[in-house]
Design a protein around this motif. Sequence first.
Motif, PDB file in Angstrom:
ATOM      1  N   ASN A 136       0.850  -1.189   0.000  1.00  0.00           N
ATOM      2  CA  ASN A 136       0.000   0.000   0.000  1.00  0.00           C
ATOM      3  C   ASN A 136       0.895   1.252   0.000  1.00  0.00           C
ATOM      4  OD1 ASN A 136      -1.967   1.898   0.571  1.00  0.00           O
ATOM      5  ND2 ASN A 136      -2.874   0.811   2.278  1.00  0.00           N
ATOM      6  N   LEU A 137       1.178   1.801   1.170  1.00  0.00           N
ATOM      7  CA  LEU A 137       1.933   3.062   1.214  1.00  0.00           C
ATOM      8  C   LEU A 137       3.342   2.927   0.652  1.00  0.00           C
ATOM      9  CD1 LEU A 137       0.922   4.494   4.720  1.00  0.00           C
ATOM     10  CD2 LEU A 137      -0.083   4.974   2.496  1.00  0.00           C
ATOM     11  N   THR A 138       4.022   1.801   0.932  1.00  0.00           N
ATOM     12  CA  THR A 138       5.381   1.642   0.391  1.00  0.00           C
ATOM     13  C   THR A 138       5.412   0.622  -0.745  1.00  0.00           C
ATOM     14  OG1 THR A 138       5.993  -0.051   1.998  1.00  0.00           O
ATOM     15  CG2 THR A 138       6.423   2.223   2.633  1.00  0.00           C
ATOM     16  N   GLY A 139       4.244   0.250  -1.255  1.00  0.00           N
ATOM     17  CA  GLY A 139       4.163  -0.659  -2.401  1.00  0.00           C
ATOM     18  C   GLY A 139       4.044   0.116  -3.702  1.00  0.00           C
ATOM     19  N   LEU A 140       3.645  -0.574  -4.762  1.00  0.00           N
ATOM     20  CA  LEU A 140       3.626   0.082  -6.085  1.00  0.00           C
ATOM     21  C   LEU A 140       2.689   1.290  -6.128  1.00  0.00           C
ATOM     22  CD1 LEU A 140       3.750  -2.336  -9.136  1.00  0.00           C
ATOM     23  CD2 LEU A 140       5.471  -0.728  -8.335  1.00  0.00           C
ATOM     24  N   THR A 141       1.524   1.188  -5.457  1.00  0.00           N
ATOM     25  CA  THR A 141       0.597   2.333  -5.544  1.00  0.00           C
ATOM     26  C   THR A 141       1.109   3.521  -4.725  1.00  0.00           C
ATOM     27  OG1 THR A 141      -0.781   1.228  -3.878  1.00  0.00           O
ATOM     28  CG2 THR A 141      -1.522   1.119  -6.170  1.00  0.00           C
ATOM     29  N   GLY A 142       1.706   3.237  -3.552  1.00  0.00           N
ATOM     30  CA  GLY A 142       2.291   4.336  -2.765  1.00  0.00           C
ATOM     31  C   GLY A 142       3.432   4.989  -3.530  1.00  0.00           C
ATOM     32  N   LEU A 143       4.251   4.156  -4.176  1.00  0.00           N
ATOM     33  CA  LEU A 143       5.369   4.692  -4.972  1.00  0.00           C
ATOM     34  C   LEU A 143       4.849   5.479  -6.174  1.00  0.00           C
ATOM     35  CD1 LEU A 143       7.718   1.594  -4.778  1.00  0.00           C
ATOM     36  CD2 LEU A 143       8.275   3.903  -3.958  1.00  0.00           C
ATOM     37  N   THR A 144       3.756   4.998  -6.755  1.00  0.00           N
ATOM     38  CA  THR A 144       3.161   5.725  -7.891  1.00  0.00           C
ATOM     39  C   THR A 144       2.729   7.117  -7.451  1.00  0.00           C
ATOM     40  OG1 THR A 144       2.381   3.636  -8.812  1.00  0.00           O
ATOM     41  CG2 THR A 144       1.305   5.635  -9.611  1.00  0.00           C
ATOM     42  N   ALA A 145       2.083   7.160  -6.288  1.00  0.00           N
ATOM     43  CA  ALA A 145       1.632   8.452  -5.771  1.00  0.00           C
ATOM     44  C   ALA A 145       2.835   9.349  -5.475  1.00  0.00           C
ATOM     45  CB  ALA A 145       0.806   8.224  -4.502  1.00  0.00           C
ATOM     46  N   TYR A 146       3.807   8.790  -4.758  1.00  0.00           N
ATOM     47  CA  TYR A 146       4.966   9.579  -4.330  1.00  0.00           C
ATOM     48  C   TYR A 146       5.774  10.067  -5.530  1.00  0.00           C
ATOM     49  CZ  TYR A 146       9.296  10.807  -1.930  1.00  0.00           C
ATOM     50  OH  TYR A 146      10.399  11.474  -1.477  1.00  0.00           O
ATOM     51  N   LEU A 147       6.131   9.118  -6.402  1.00  0.00           N
ATOM     52  CA  LEU A 147       6.976   9.494  -7.547  1.00  0.00           C
ATOM     53  C   LEU A 147       6.187  10.304  -8.577  1.00  0.00           C
ATOM     54  CD1 LEU A 147       9.020   6.201  -7.733  1.00  0.00           C
ATOM     55  CD2 LEU A 147       9.982   8.493  -7.437  1.00  0.00           C
ATOM     56  N   GLY A 148       4.901  10.024  -8.702  1.00  0.00           N
ATOM     57  CA  GLY A 148       4.067  10.818  -9.622  1.00  0.00           C
ATOM     58  C   GLY A 148       4.075  12.279  -9.206  1.00  0.00           C
ATOM     59  N   THR A 172      -3.906   4.796  -4.930  1.00  0.00           N
ATOM     60  CA  THR A 172      -2.958   5.789  -5.429  1.00  0.00           C
ATOM     61  C   THR A 172      -3.419   7.209  -5.092  1.00  0.00           C
ATOM     62  OG1 THR A 172      -2.480   4.283  -7.257  1.00  0.00           O
ATOM     63  CG2 THR A 172      -1.708   6.555  -7.493  1.00  0.00           C
ATOM     64  N   GLY A 173      -4.673   7.492  -5.391  1.00  0.00           N
ATOM     65  CA  GLY A 173      -5.194   8.850  -5.210  1.00  0.00           C
ATOM     66  C   GLY A 173      -5.110   9.325  -3.770  1.00  0.00           C
ATOM     67  N   SER A 174      -5.463   8.440  -2.831  1.00  0.00           N
ATOM     68  CA  SER A 174      -5.490   8.865  -1.427  1.00  0.00           C
ATOM     69  C   SER A 174      -4.079   9.226  -0.957  1.00  0.00           C
ATOM     70  CB  SER A 174      -6.103   7.786  -0.528  1.00  0.00           C
ATOM     71  OG  SER A 174      -5.357   6.589  -0.605  1.00  0.00           O
ATOM     72  N   VAL A 175      -3.078   8.486  -1.456  1.00  0.00           N
ATOM     73  CA  VAL A 175      -1.697   8.772  -1.054  1.00  0.00           C
ATOM     74  C   VAL A 175      -1.167   9.994  -1.811  1.00  0.00           C
ATOM     75  CG1 VAL A 175       0.628   7.803  -0.796  1.00  0.00           C
ATOM     76  CG2 VAL A 175      -1.365   6.329  -0.525  1.00  0.00           C
ATOM     77  N   ALA A 176      -1.539  10.118  -3.093  1.00  0.00           N
ATOM     78  CA  ALA A 176      -1.061  11.276  -3.884  1.00  0.00           C
ATOM     79  C   ALA A 176      -1.466  12.591  -3.213  1.00  0.00           C
ATOM     80  CB  ALA A 176      -1.607  11.205  -5.305  1.00  0.00           C
ATOM     81  N   GLY A 177      -2.706  12.660  -2.751  1.00  0.00           N
ATOM     82  CA  GLY A 177      -3.181  13.879  -2.088  1.00  0.00           C
ATOM     83  C   GLY A 177      -2.386  14.169  -0.824  1.00  0.00           C
ATOM     84  N   GLN A 178      -2.134  13.125  -0.046  1.00  0.00           N
ATOM     85  CA  GLN A 178      -1.401  13.313   1.222  1.00  0.00           C
ATOM     86  C   GLN A 178       0.058  13.694   0.952  1.00  0.00           C
ATOM     87  OE1 GLN A 178      -2.602  10.378   4.502  1.00  0.00           O
ATOM     88  NE2 GLN A 178      -3.249   9.257   2.703  1.00  0.00           N
TER      89      GLN A 178
END
Length: 353
Positions: A136-148, A172-178
Amino acid sequence: MEKKNFHVVLKSRPGEDNEPSESNFSFEEVPFPPEPPKDGEVLIRNEYLSLDPALRCAMNRDTGVSYLKAWEIGETLSGFGGVGTIVSSGDPNYIPGDLVTAFYHWPWKVYFIISSSSVRKIPVEISAISPTICLNLTGLTGLTAYLGVREKAHVIKGANQTMVVSGAAGATGSVAGQVAKAEGCDKVVGICGSDTKCQILTEELGFHAAINYKTESVTARLQQICPEGVDIYFDNVGGSISDEVIRLMNPDSHVVLCGQISLYNKNVPYPPPLSEEISAILKERNITRERFLVLNYADKFDSSVEELLKLIVAGKIKAKETVEMGLANVGRAFVSMMTGGNIGKQLVKVTEQ
Ligand code: NDP
């Protein structure tokens, strides 16, 4: 007692222009893998699977993208990641009981043998919080949010920027916003598909405002919430929602082209072509909209996981997840995620013994 084993296969394809259904998947008994594993291999008991919308493309004969192979009818399916426990090991670096994970090629099977080089141990600082953090947060979607956000959003601290996120209550979206808030973005507005999701975004995850696109006018609400216009759009959905956001974007602003889930059940290329009107807006206002693919940033994964862990420990990003119980129910969970049934990361807990 003889140990049982099960896997999930693709029974039928939905067709490129159709929605996937549970009946496309089949849950079957298979032999237990031969023990002990050979040198350089490990036998894993599956604990959790990550479900990801891009797998919808794997249900077609041709995925249309280079990074993903089409699923074959009748073969064991595999997804982007999972968490498992080592049962027995042919590699001295792993011992029974170790919790391991991987970003790619995670079989949808209860027990499986895999090369030890394709998994990695879950660090204690992650498993102490929850092993599912690494999906989640440190997986592919968390990385997508962070690196995006880091690579494409152009957040400048103190610049009074407004970012809009679609698919905002998803993984992804919830982490991207944060992450955007933590990076210094002034106002973050989420677009999602229910009032409960809107409430979670604003009351738990620190979004400034949230819009339910199923019951509200995205344009009218955005005009009200951000009369100063939109500086960054983190786009997870595409289609008409994105058109409405782009019409309200400022000159020299940025679209993070992350995903286009509203068009994944349509036979269109990726990224889907934009209308003439929207293409003209991008050009006239000098809005950047470069395709973003997290897999192109693998060299930044380790350092980004470290940064994400700091944000987690500081309480700046929180995980939401929706967990379906049982590998047998993976089809139901996938269909549910594709139609908005999830809040945060959609996972499947493998309960079958
Ligand atoms: P999510 O957790 O966001 O789950 C999917 C969500 O999409 C659903 O919960 C639903 O929420 C929303 N949705 C479904 N259909 C529509 C629709 N027609 N219109 C608007 N929203 C819809 O999944 P992920 O976080 O894993 O993925 C989000 C996006 O990010 C996807 O497009 C995915 O392909 C992309 N992605 C891109 C990567 C990259 O490298 N570029 C890597 C990983 C993901 P709601 O209730 O709000 O409708």
